[in-house]
Design a protein around this motif. Sequence first.
Motif, PDB file in Angstrom:
ATOM      1  N   GLN A 143       0.829  -1.195   0.000  1.00 27.45           N
ATOM      2  CA  GLN A 143       0.000   0.000   0.000  1.00 27.45           C
ATOM      3  C   GLN A 143       0.871   1.256   0.000  1.00 27.45           C
ATOM      4  N   THR A 144       1.932   1.217   0.786  1.00 25.12           N
ATOM      5  CA  THR A 144       2.844   2.355   0.872  1.00 25.12           C
ATOM      6  C   THR A 144       3.444   2.671  -0.493  1.00 25.12           C
ATOM      7  N   GLU A 145       3.891   1.653  -1.201  1.00 23.15           N
ATOM      8  CA  GLU A 145       4.527   1.869  -2.493  1.00 23.15           C
ATOM      9  C   GLU A 145       3.540   2.410  -3.521  1.00 23.15           C
ATOM     10  N   ARG A 146       2.285   1.961  -3.463  1.00 23.69           N
ATOM     11  CA  ARG A 146       1.282   2.469  -4.398  1.00 23.69           C
ATOM     12  C   ARG A 146       1.034   3.952  -4.170  1.00 23.69           C
ATOM     13  N   TYR A 147       1.041   4.365  -2.928  1.00 26.05           N
ATOM     14  CA  TYR A 147       0.738   5.757  -2.597  1.00 26.05           C
ATOM     15  C   TYR A 147       1.943   6.679  -2.816  1.00 26.05           C
ATOM     16  N   ARG A 148       3.151   6.134  -2.657  1.00 26.50           N
ATOM     17  CA  ARG A 148       4.341   6.983  -2.642  1.00 26.50           C
ATOM     18  C   ARG A 148       4.475   7.818  -3.922  1.00 26.50           C
ATOM     19  N   ALA A 149       4.297   7.182  -5.080  1.00 28.88           N
ATOM     20  CA  ALA A 149       4.475   7.897  -6.342  1.00 28.88           C
ATOM     21  C   ALA A 149       3.498   9.060  -6.456  1.00 28.88           C
ATOM     22  N   GLU A 150       2.257   8.859  -6.008  1.00 33.28           N
ATOM     23  CA  GLU A 150       1.267   9.935  -6.080  1.00 33.28           C
ATOM     24  C   GLU A 150       1.653  11.101  -5.181  1.00 33.28           C
ATOM     25  N   LEU A 151       2.138  10.802  -3.986  1.00 37.57           N
ATOM     26  CA  LEU A 151       2.502  11.875  -3.070  1.00 37.57           C
ATOM     27  C   LEU A 151       3.759  12.613  -3.520  1.00 37.57           C
ATOM     28  N   GLU A 152       4.667  11.905  -4.158  1.00 36.32           N
ATOM     29  CA  GLU A 152       5.884  12.563  -4.637  1.00 36.32           C
ATOM     30  C   GLU A 152       5.580  13.575  -5.740  1.00 36.32           C
ATOM     31  N   ARG A 153       4.525  13.325  -6.495  1.00 33.37           N
ATOM     32  CA  ARG A 153       4.151  14.246  -7.571  1.00 33.37           C
ATOM     33  C   ARG A 153       3.341  15.442  -7.047  1.00 33.37           C
ATOM     34  N   ALA A 154       2.818  15.344  -5.829  1.00 34.12           N
ATOM     35  CA  ALA A 154       1.929  16.374  -5.303  1.00 34.12           C
ATOM     36  C   ALA A 154       2.704  17.495  -4.623  1.00 34.12           C
ATOM     37  N   ALA A 155       2.161  18.701  -4.681  1.00 36.17           N
ATOM     38  CA  ALA A 155       2.726  19.826  -3.942  1.00 36.17           C
ATOM     39  C   ALA A 155       2.528  19.585  -2.445  1.00 36.17           C
ATOM     40  N   PRO A 156       3.399  20.142  -1.599  1.00 35.58           N
ATOM     41  CA  PRO A 156       3.287  19.895  -0.146  1.00 35.58           C
ATOM     42  C   PRO A 156       1.896  20.162   0.400  1.00 35.58           C
ATOM     43  N   GLU A 157       1.261  21.248  -0.060  1.00 37.99           N
ATOM     44  CA  GLU A 157      -0.051  21.596   0.490  1.00 37.99           C
ATOM     45  C   GLU A 157      -1.160  20.664   0.005  1.00 37.99           C
ATOM     46  N   ASP A 158      -0.869  19.814  -0.972  1.00 40.01           N
ATOM     47  CA  ASP A 158      -1.878  18.908  -1.515  1.00 40.01           C
ATOM     48  C   ASP A 158      -1.713  17.465  -1.043  1.00 40.01           C
ATOM     49  N   ARG A 159      -0.658  17.180  -0.286  1.00 41.82           N
ATOM     50  CA  ARG A 159      -0.351  15.777   0.019  1.00 41.82           C
ATOM     51  C   ARG A 159      -1.416  15.093   0.872  1.00 41.82           C
ATOM     52  N   ALA A 160      -1.951  15.805   1.853  1.00 40.91           N
ATOM     53  CA  ALA A 160      -2.985  15.186   2.684  1.00 40.91           C
ATOM     54  C   ALA A 160      -4.211  14.843   1.842  1.00 40.91           C
ATOM     55  N   ARG A 161      -4.586  15.744   0.947  1.00 40.51           N
ATOM     56  CA  ARG A 161      -5.732  15.478   0.079  1.00 40.51           C
ATOM     57  C   ARG A 161      -5.455  14.296  -0.841  1.00 40.51           C
ATOM     58  N   VAL A 162      -4.259  14.236  -1.418  1.00 31.57           N
ATOM     59  CA  VAL A 162      -3.908  13.135  -2.315  1.00 31.57           C
ATOM     60  C   VAL A 162      -3.913  11.808  -1.565  1.00 31.57           C
ATOM     61  N   LEU A 163      -3.408  11.816  -0.327  1.00 30.93           N
ATOM     62  CA  LEU A 163      -3.425  10.598   0.478  1.00 30.93           C
ATOM     63  C   LEU A 163      -4.861  10.182   0.784  1.00 30.93           C
ATOM     64  N   ALA A 164      -5.715  11.155   1.092  1.00 29.90           N
ATOM     65  CA  ALA A 164      -7.122  10.845   1.367  1.00 29.90           C
ATOM     66  C   ALA A 164      -7.786  10.217   0.148  1.00 29.90           C
ATOM     67  N   GLU A 165      -7.510  10.739  -1.034  1.00 28.57           N
ATOM     68  CA  GLU A 165      -8.100  10.182  -2.253  1.00 28.57           C
ATOM     69  C   GLU A 165      -7.615   8.752  -2.491  1.00 28.57           C
ATOM     70  N   ALA A 166      -6.334   8.513  -2.221  1.00 27.64           N
ATOM     71  CA  ALA A 166      -5.793   7.160  -2.403  1.00 27.64           C
ATOM     72  C   ALA A 166      -6.425   6.189  -1.416  1.00 27.64           C
ATOM     73  N   LEU A 167      -6.584   6.625  -0.179  1.00 28.28           N
ATOM     74  CA  LEU A 167      -7.212   5.778   0.838  1.00 28.28           C
ATOM     75  C   LEU A 167      -8.668   5.486   0.476  1.00 28.28           C
ATOM     76  N   SER A 168      -9.347   6.476  -0.075  1.00 22.69           N
ATOM     77  CA  SER A 168     -10.756   6.277  -0.444  1.00 22.69           C
ATOM     78  C   SER A 168     -10.891   5.192  -1.511  1.00 22.69           C
ATOM     79  N   ARG A 169      -9.949   5.142  -2.429  1.00 25.49           N
ATOM     80  CA  ARG A 169     -10.001   4.094  -3.453  1.00 25.49           C
ATOM     81  C   ARG A 169      -9.840   2.707  -2.850  1.00 25.49           C
ATOM     82  N   ASP A 170      -9.213   2.639  -1.674  1.00 23.42           N
ATOM     83  CA  ASP A 170      -9.036   1.359  -0.995  1.00 23.42           C
ATOM     84  C   ASP A 170     -10.123   1.099   0.048  1.00 23.42           C
TER      85      ASP A 170
END
Length: 267
Positions: free
Chosen positions: A135-162
Amino acid sequence: MTARSGETRAPGPSTSDEHHGTRDRVARSILDHGPSTAAELARRLEITQAAVRRHLDALVAEGIVEAREKRVHGARGRGRPARAFALTDRGRGAFDQAYDQLAVDAMRWIAQAAGGGEKGRAAVADFARARVAAQTERYRAELERAAPEDRARVLAEALSRDGYAATARSAPAPAGNVPGRSPGGEQLCQHHCPVAHAAEQFPQLCEAETEVFSRLLGTHVQRLATIAHGDGVCTTFIPQVATPPGAAPTTSKTTAASASTAGRNPA
């Protein structure tokens, strides 16, 4: 529209089916958004508050939801606090928890096979970390592409898909936050936990997840509440920092302390 004489009206859903369909939507909205008032549900579902209350009364009678006093962030106004409705354990059981007992049995076997006691708890913790590694590896690439202020939102979206029905919003720092950090940050809220019953008996699942959040976001995180221990939502505070995602947390002791309380309500 009224049918003309001689015309046959196409069959539609019965009133009973419509009621149950709306009732399911009410329960699903609570699952996706966490404890909600009748006014909030009416606004999201675009139906009247009176209709929402009728469905809530039925869901309460069935043991699917329960009423709680709504938490207020900041100063509380005058008047009686609004009631929020949250899913009960039985209500959550209707959503994706068919294999929960299998997970409990498997982790109990792991603990016993390792010798029980401290060794057993360590073995379950190893299993929990291995479970979230992919799960960590799937999320890592998405968070690395996101701006710092968007990371929590991107993580929330990834968690929602799971299946975690997660959201992120700005929030003030909780009491006792680490000195020297930003006074604010974001709250990551998981409104559903597919393994809540297992996590109640094996908090290592929550601890491993908290460690993952910390590694992905590059900072310590603070677990404020968990579904596994009776809260309406799993809530994690993420302070505002500029550390690149995937970097080591800036305060390892704080990370360990936060993870150690991940499966328990704060004192």
